[in-house]
Scaffold this motif. Structure first.
Motif, short mmCIF file in Angstrom:
data_model
loop_
_atom_site.label_atom_id
_atom_site.label_comp_id
_atom_site.label_asym_id
_atom_site.label_seq_id
_atom_site.Cartn_x
_atom_site.Cartn_y
_atom_site.Cartn_z
N ASP A 125 0.82 -1.21 0.00
CA ASP A 125 0.00 0.00 0.00
C ASP A 125 0.86 1.26 0.00
N LYS A 126 1.94 1.25 0.75
CA LYS A 126 2.83 2.42 0.79
C LYS A 126 3.48 2.64 -0.57
N ILE A 127 3.87 1.54 -1.23
CA ILE A 127 4.47 1.66 -2.56
C ILE A 127 3.44 2.22 -3.54
N ARG A 128 2.20 1.76 -3.44
CA ARG A 128 1.14 2.27 -4.32
C ARG A 128 0.96 3.77 -4.13
N ASN A 129 0.95 4.21 -2.88
CA ASN A 129 0.74 5.63 -2.61
C ASN A 129 1.84 6.49 -3.24
N VAL A 130 3.09 5.98 -3.19
CA VAL A 130 4.20 6.76 -3.73
C VAL A 130 4.18 6.77 -5.25
N THR A 131 3.72 5.68 -5.86
CA THR A 131 3.78 5.57 -7.33
C THR A 131 2.52 6.08 -8.03
N LEU A 132 1.58 6.65 -7.26
CA LEU A 132 0.36 7.17 -7.91
C LEU A 132 0.68 8.23 -8.94
N SER A 133 1.64 9.09 -8.62
CA SER A 133 1.98 10.19 -9.53
C SER A 133 3.45 10.20 -9.92
N ASN A 134 4.16 9.11 -9.62
CA ASN A 134 5.59 9.03 -9.95
C ASN A 134 5.90 7.66 -10.54
N HIS A 135 6.95 7.63 -11.36
CA HIS A 135 7.43 6.38 -11.95
C HIS A 135 8.91 6.22 -11.57
N PRO A 136 9.19 5.92 -10.32
CA PRO A 136 10.56 5.98 -9.83
C PRO A 136 11.42 4.79 -10.23
N PHE A 137 12.75 5.03 -10.18
CA PHE A 137 13.71 3.92 -10.27
C PHE A 137 13.57 3.04 -9.03
N VAL A 138 13.81 1.74 -9.21
CA VAL A 138 13.92 0.81 -8.08
C VAL A 138 15.26 0.08 -8.20
N GLY A 139 15.64 -0.61 -7.13
CA GLY A 139 16.99 -1.18 -7.06
C GLY A 139 17.18 -2.50 -7.78
N ILE A 140 16.89 -2.51 -9.07
CA ILE A 140 17.05 -3.72 -9.89
C ILE A 140 17.73 -3.32 -11.20
N THR A 141 18.70 -4.11 -11.64
CA THR A 141 19.44 -3.77 -12.86
C THR A 141 20.03 -5.03 -13.49
N ASP A 142 20.29 -4.96 -14.80
CA ASP A 142 21.03 -6.04 -15.46
C ASP A 142 22.29 -5.48 -16.12
N ARG A 143 22.84 -4.43 -15.52
CA ARG A 143 24.03 -3.79 -16.09
C ARG A 143 25.25 -4.71 -16.08
N ASP A 144 25.31 -5.64 -15.11
CA ASP A 144 26.47 -6.55 -15.07
C ASP A 144 26.42 -7.57 -16.20
N THR A 145 25.25 -8.16 -16.40
CA THR A 145 25.07 -9.17 -17.45
C THR A 145 23.70 -8.95 -18.10
N GLU A 146 23.69 -8.70 -19.39
CA GLU A 146 22.44 -8.44 -20.10
C GLU A 146 21.46 -9.60 -19.92
N GLY A 147 20.25 -9.23 -19.51
CA GLY A 147 19.20 -10.24 -19.33
C GLY A 147 19.19 -10.92 -17.99
N VAL A 148 20.22 -10.71 -17.17
CA VAL A 148 20.27 -11.29 -15.82
C VAL A 148 20.02 -10.17 -14.83
N TRP A 149 18.77 -10.05 -14.40
CA TRP A 149 18.39 -8.96 -13.52
C TRP A 149 18.70 -9.32 -12.07
N ARG A 150 19.31 -8.36 -11.39
CA ARG A 150 19.71 -8.57 -10.00
C ARG A 150 19.35 -7.34 -9.17
N TYR A 151 19.14 -7.60 -7.88
CA TYR A 151 19.03 -6.50 -6.94
C TYR A 151 20.40 -5.85 -6.78
#
Length: 214
Positions: free
Chosen positions: A126-152
């Motif tokens: 619910d808290k995440i929903r409230n924050v994302t109602l008017s925002n599209h923020p970055f979250v701590g997930i990326t595949d910059r180390d290896t393409e297609g392998v998503w990691r925290y």
């Protein structure tokens, strides 16, 4: 008086030597026996001492059990309190690395742990929903180390199935459009919390959603 011959003298001498040897051996055995007797008495004394100590210990245990109604209460420690997080947007927009730094300055990290449905018995959906109602923020997930392998950001793999998470990939995502979408943003659509892969650079300036452990 008849004189002994040589042979008789040898016999008498041998007999005397044998008797003397037996006497000497007897004396030695007597000394050893006496020494063993002393050691036995010392061991018996120690045994009596330990039996007395054991009896006193048993008596103290019986007294302790009587005071605790026949049982010694087990020592227990309270479990550590569950982790608790505060969710905040970064004060400014920026690239993925810039908003990650802002989260660290706030004492936290980009959203990772609180994406789970159960965080120490709590849900932050619910808290995440409230924050994302008017925002599209970055979250701590990326595949910059290896393409297609998503990691925290803590390097743990992001699960392929998101049944235990409050978020899931948007239909068809991630796409890695133009070969440079290596970070994830969060948004809402039709009541669902969804993610999309986006570029990480300042060209795509977003807020970051931070989770700050209390």
């Amino acid at each position: 008086m008849r004189r002994m011959n040589f042979k008789q003298g040898i016999i008498i001498t041998t007999t005397i030597v044998s008797c003397v040897s037996l006497m000497a051996m007897s004396i030695v055995l007597c000394v050893i026996y006496a020494h063993l007797q002393v050691e036995f008495q010392q061991l018996q004394h120690k045994n009596n001492f330990f039996e007395t100590e054991l009896a006193e210990i048993k008596s103290k245990l019986a007294s302790l059990e009587k005071r605790t109604n026949g049982s010694v209460e087990e020592l227990t420690t309270d479990p550590p309190p569950p982790l608790s997080y505060e969710l905040r947007l970064t004060p400014r927009t920026g690239s993925f690395d810039e908003v990650q730094l802002m989260c660290k300055e706030l004492g936290g990290e980009l959203l990772q742990q609180t994406l789970a449905k159960d965080v120490g018995g709590r849900s932050y959906e619910d808290k995440i929903r409230n924050v994302t109602l008017s925002n599209h923020p970055f979250v701590g997930i990326t595949d910059r180390d290896t393409e297609g392998v998503w990691r925290y950001l803590n390097k743990k793999p992001f699960p392929e199935t998101t049944d235990d998470l409050v978020v899931s990939w948007n239909s068809g995502e991630p796409t890695n459009s133009n070969g440079n979408e290596h970070c994830a943003q969060l948004f809402q659509e039709s009541g669902s919390l969804l993610m999309n892969d986006v570029v990480c650079t300042a060209k795509y300036s977003l807020h970051g959603m931070c989770e700050i452990q209390k």
